[in-house]
Design a protein around this motif. Structure first.
Motif, PDB file in Angstrom:
ATOM      1  N   LEU A 199       0.835  -1.099   0.025  1.00 28.10           N
ATOM      2  CA  LEU A 199       0.219   0.018   0.007  1.00 28.10           C
ATOM      3  C   LEU A 199       0.813   1.397  -0.257  1.00 28.10           C
ATOM      4  CD1 LEU A 199      -2.887  -0.822   2.624  1.00 28.10           C
ATOM      5  CD2 LEU A 199      -2.926  -1.024   0.103  1.00 28.10           C
ATOM      6  N   ASP A 200       1.931   1.176   0.769  1.00 31.29           N
ATOM      7  CA  ASP A 200       2.803   2.217   0.614  1.00 31.29           C
ATOM      8  C   ASP A 200       3.550   2.427  -0.778  1.00 31.29           C
ATOM      9  OD1 ASP A 200       2.512   2.497   3.346  1.00 31.29           O
ATOM     10  OD2 ASP A 200       4.183   1.770   4.084  1.00 31.29           O
ATOM     11  N   ARG A 201       3.924   1.502  -1.470  1.00 30.95           N
ATOM     12  CA  ARG A 201       4.415   1.382  -2.605  1.00 30.95           C
ATOM     13  C   ARG A 201       3.248   1.872  -3.629  1.00 30.95           C
ATOM     14  NH1 ARG A 201       6.583  -3.497  -0.915  1.00 30.95           N
ATOM     15  NH2 ARG A 201       5.143  -4.505  -2.205  1.00 30.95           N
ATOM     16  N   LEU A 202       2.206   1.643  -3.391  1.00 35.09           N
ATOM     17  CA  LEU A 202       1.086   2.074  -4.381  1.00 35.09           C
ATOM     18  C   LEU A 202       1.059   3.568  -4.580  1.00 35.09           C
ATOM     19  CD1 LEU A 202      -1.378   1.211  -6.035  1.00 35.09           C
ATOM     20  CD2 LEU A 202      -2.777   1.574  -4.146  1.00 35.09           C
ATOM     21  N   GLY A 203       0.940   4.403  -3.584  1.00 34.15           N
ATOM     22  CA  GLY A 203       0.973   5.854  -3.676  1.00 34.15           C
ATOM     23  C   GLY A 203       2.205   6.231  -4.451  1.00 34.15           C
ATOM     24  N   ALA A 204       3.551   5.716  -4.565  1.00 34.43           N
ATOM     25  CA  ALA A 204       4.589   6.002  -5.302  1.00 34.43           C
ATOM     26  C   ALA A 204       4.404   5.667  -6.707  1.00 34.43           C
ATOM     27  CB  ALA A 204       5.900   5.263  -4.730  1.00 34.43           C
ATOM     28  N   ALA A 205       3.898   4.408  -6.959  1.00 32.45           N
ATOM     29  CA  ALA A 205       3.515   4.137  -8.280  1.00 32.45           C
ATOM     30  C   ALA A 205       2.289   5.045  -8.987  1.00 32.45           C
ATOM     31  CB  ALA A 205       3.042   2.626  -8.395  1.00 32.45           C
TER      32      ALA A 205
ATOM     33  N   TRP B 253       0.880   9.262 -12.856  1.00 29.16           N
ATOM     34  CA  TRP B 253      -0.047  10.414 -13.179  1.00 29.16           C
ATOM     35  C   TRP B 253       0.065  11.616 -12.341  1.00 29.16           C
ATOM     36  CZ3 TRP B 253      -1.935   5.393 -12.487  1.00 29.16           C
ATOM     37  CH2 TRP B 253      -2.557   4.710 -13.408  1.00 29.16           C
ATOM     38  N   LYS B 254       1.037  11.634 -11.380  1.00 31.14           N
ATOM     39  CA  LYS B 254       1.504  12.617 -10.521  1.00 31.14           C
ATOM     40  C   LYS B 254       0.333  13.283  -9.688  1.00 31.14           C
ATOM     41  CE  LYS B 254       5.264  12.791 -12.851  1.00 31.14           C
ATOM     42  NZ  LYS B 254       6.653  12.183 -12.149  1.00 31.14           N
ATOM     43  N   LYS B 255      -0.786  12.533  -9.731  1.00 30.09           N
ATOM     44  CA  LYS B 255      -1.930  12.897  -8.858  1.00 30.09           C
ATOM     45  C   LYS B 255      -3.111  11.879  -8.878  1.00 30.09           C
ATOM     46  CE  LYS B 255      -5.172  14.036 -12.386  1.00 30.09           C
ATOM     47  NZ  LYS B 255      -6.289  14.834 -13.123  1.00 30.09           N
ATOM     48  N   LEU B 256      -3.875  12.098  -7.889  1.00 31.67           N
ATOM     49  CA  LEU B 256      -5.071  11.053  -7.907  1.00 31.67           C
ATOM     50  C   LEU B 256      -6.288  12.028  -7.696  1.00 31.67           C
ATOM     51  CD1 LEU B 256      -6.031   8.034  -7.514  1.00 31.67           C
ATOM     52  CD2 LEU B 256      -6.116   8.307  -5.161  1.00 31.67           C
ATOM     53  N   ASP B 257      -7.017  11.660  -8.407  1.00 33.21           N
ATOM     54  CA  ASP B 257      -8.422  12.803  -8.191  1.00 33.21           C
ATOM     55  C   ASP B 257      -9.531  12.098  -7.334  1.00 33.21           C
ATOM     56  OD1 ASP B 257      -7.810  14.604 -10.124  1.00 33.21           O
ATOM     57  OD2 ASP B 257      -7.560  12.752 -11.656  1.00 33.21           O
TER      58      ASP B 257
ATOM     59  N   PRO C 204      -0.845  13.022  -0.253  1.00 38.85           N
ATOM     60  CA  PRO C 204      -0.274  13.805  -1.088  1.00 38.85           C
ATOM     61  C   PRO C 204      -0.666  13.943  -2.513  1.00 38.85           C
ATOM     62  CG  PRO C 204       1.300  12.433  -0.038  1.00 38.85           C
ATOM     63  CD  PRO C 204       0.036  11.819   0.113  1.00 38.85           C
ATOM     64  N   LEU C 205      -1.104  12.637  -3.202  1.00 38.90           N
ATOM     65  CA  LEU C 205      -1.527  12.630  -4.472  1.00 38.90           C
ATOM     66  C   LEU C 205      -2.780  13.478  -4.630  1.00 38.90           C
ATOM     67  CD1 LEU C 205      -0.931   8.950  -5.010  1.00 38.90           C
ATOM     68  CD2 LEU C 205       0.281  10.609  -6.305  1.00 38.90           C
ATOM     69  N   LEU C 206      -3.810  13.453  -3.658  1.00 38.67           N
ATOM     70  CA  LEU C 206      -5.131  13.791  -3.757  1.00 38.67           C
ATOM     71  C   LEU C 206      -4.932  15.429  -3.549  1.00 38.67           C
ATOM     72  CD1 LEU C 206      -7.104  11.231  -1.672  1.00 38.67           C
ATOM     73  CD2 LEU C 206      -7.764  11.989  -3.817  1.00 38.67           C
ATOM     74  N   ARG C 207      -3.783  15.830  -2.753  1.00 41.75           N
ATOM     75  CA  ARG C 207      -3.554  17.235  -2.857  1.00 41.75           C
ATOM     76  C   ARG C 207      -3.200  17.878  -4.225  1.00 41.75           C
ATOM     77  NH1 ARG C 207      -2.905  19.092   2.605  1.00 41.75           N
ATOM     78  NH2 ARG C 207      -3.304  17.501   4.049  1.00 41.75           N
ATOM     79  N   GLN C 208      -2.646  17.154  -5.029  1.00 37.30           N
ATOM     80  CA  GLN C 208      -2.294  17.680  -6.451  1.00 37.30           C
ATOM     81  C   GLN C 208      -3.452  17.718  -7.409  1.00 37.30           C
ATOM     82  OE1 GLN C 208       1.137  18.683  -6.919  1.00 37.30           O
ATOM     83  NE2 GLN C 208       1.126  18.084  -4.819  1.00 37.30           N
ATOM     84  N   SER C 209      -4.619  17.050  -6.979  1.00 44.85           N
ATOM     85  CA  SER C 209      -5.866  17.061  -7.829  1.00 44.85           C
ATOM     86  C   SER C 209      -6.292  18.629  -7.597  1.00 44.85           C
ATOM     87  CB  SER C 209      -6.858  15.984  -7.391  1.00 44.85           C
ATOM     88  OG  SER C 209      -8.046  16.177  -8.171  1.00 44.85           O
TER      89      SER C 209
END
Length: 242
Positions: free
Chosen positions: A71-77, A82-86, A129-134
């Protein structure tokens, strides 16, 4: 089909069956790239076939939620690609045993809390961090009426879902100055395998199907949702105050 999720990247857990499958399918049909996470490879492959036949795209992640390092690696992948998650839909959950609290074994207690609580916390750490990029990050955690009713013999559901509700609301309050909106939803009784296991004598034909429930929950993932830190009761169609 209206492509109102075009260009959005969505992660759905428990996407191989039931409500999670249908949420993932409908997101994919409506234009989102769906990252579908579940243990059951066959169910994920069926989902992939359905979404691709509708012109959508998926990334399949066959993964056990208790594999916390993964799960930790999933965010990095996700960031790499995509540089983000919506959109993040925390649908996966475990019922556990129906039993008096004092009779629950430590093994059962730890297993349910690992899937229902710890895994979601690890996902928050990985995905925040990914959701913050959306431009409009949306997270939705599926909960249950047992979180507040504390129904006798449903202690594992009550304890784990109450923990999820507290966790989601805390995250929402910590994110008020961001573009993220973080909410919960109680789908109500639904015609799923999990429900049949818990209520074997129930007449399932009287219950809504997972695709009907998913259609009602999908609007909660739209960029125009302004609610945050609240619980949506699908049966009444109303937001419930914390």
């Amino acid at each position: 089909m209206i492509k109102d999720f075009e260009g959005r990247v969505a992660l759905v857990t428990g996407a191989s069956r039931g409500i999670g499958y249908q949420i993932a399918k409908q997101l994919g049909e409506r234009g989102a790239h769906v990252i579908a996470l579940a243990r059951t490879v066959g169910g994920l492959e069926d989902l992939d076939d359905e979404i691709r036949s509708a012109g959508g795209e998926t990334t399949l992640v066959p993964l056990d939620l208790t594999d916390f390092d993964a799960l930790d690696r999933l965010g990095a992948a996700i960031y790499e690609r995509w540089k983000k998650l919506d959109i993040f839909v925390a649908n996966a959950g475990m019922l556990g045993v129906l039993s008096p609290i004092g009779h629950i074994s430590p093994k059962d207690f730890e297993k349910v809390t690992a899937v229902n609580v710890v895994a979601n916390w690890r996902l928050i750490r990985s995905l925040d961090p990914l959701l913050r990029q959306s431009d409009a990050g949306r997270a939705l955690f599926l909960s249950s009426v047992h979180a507040s009713t504390c129904t006798p013999f449903w202690g594992l559901q009550s304890i784990s879902k109450a923990s999820v509700e507290a966790m989601a609301r805390t995250w929402a309050n910590e994110s008020l100055k961001t573009n993220m909106k973080i909410n919960l939803a109680d789908p109500g009784p639904t015609r799923t395998g999990l429900r049949a296991k818990a209520m074997p004598g129930e007449l399932a034909t009287n219950l809504p199907t997972p695709d009907e429930v998913a259609a009602d929950l999908l609007p909660l993932l739209m960029p125009d949702v302004l609610e945050t830190g609240r619980l949506y009761d699908r049966v009444s169609g109303e937001w419930i105050q914390p």
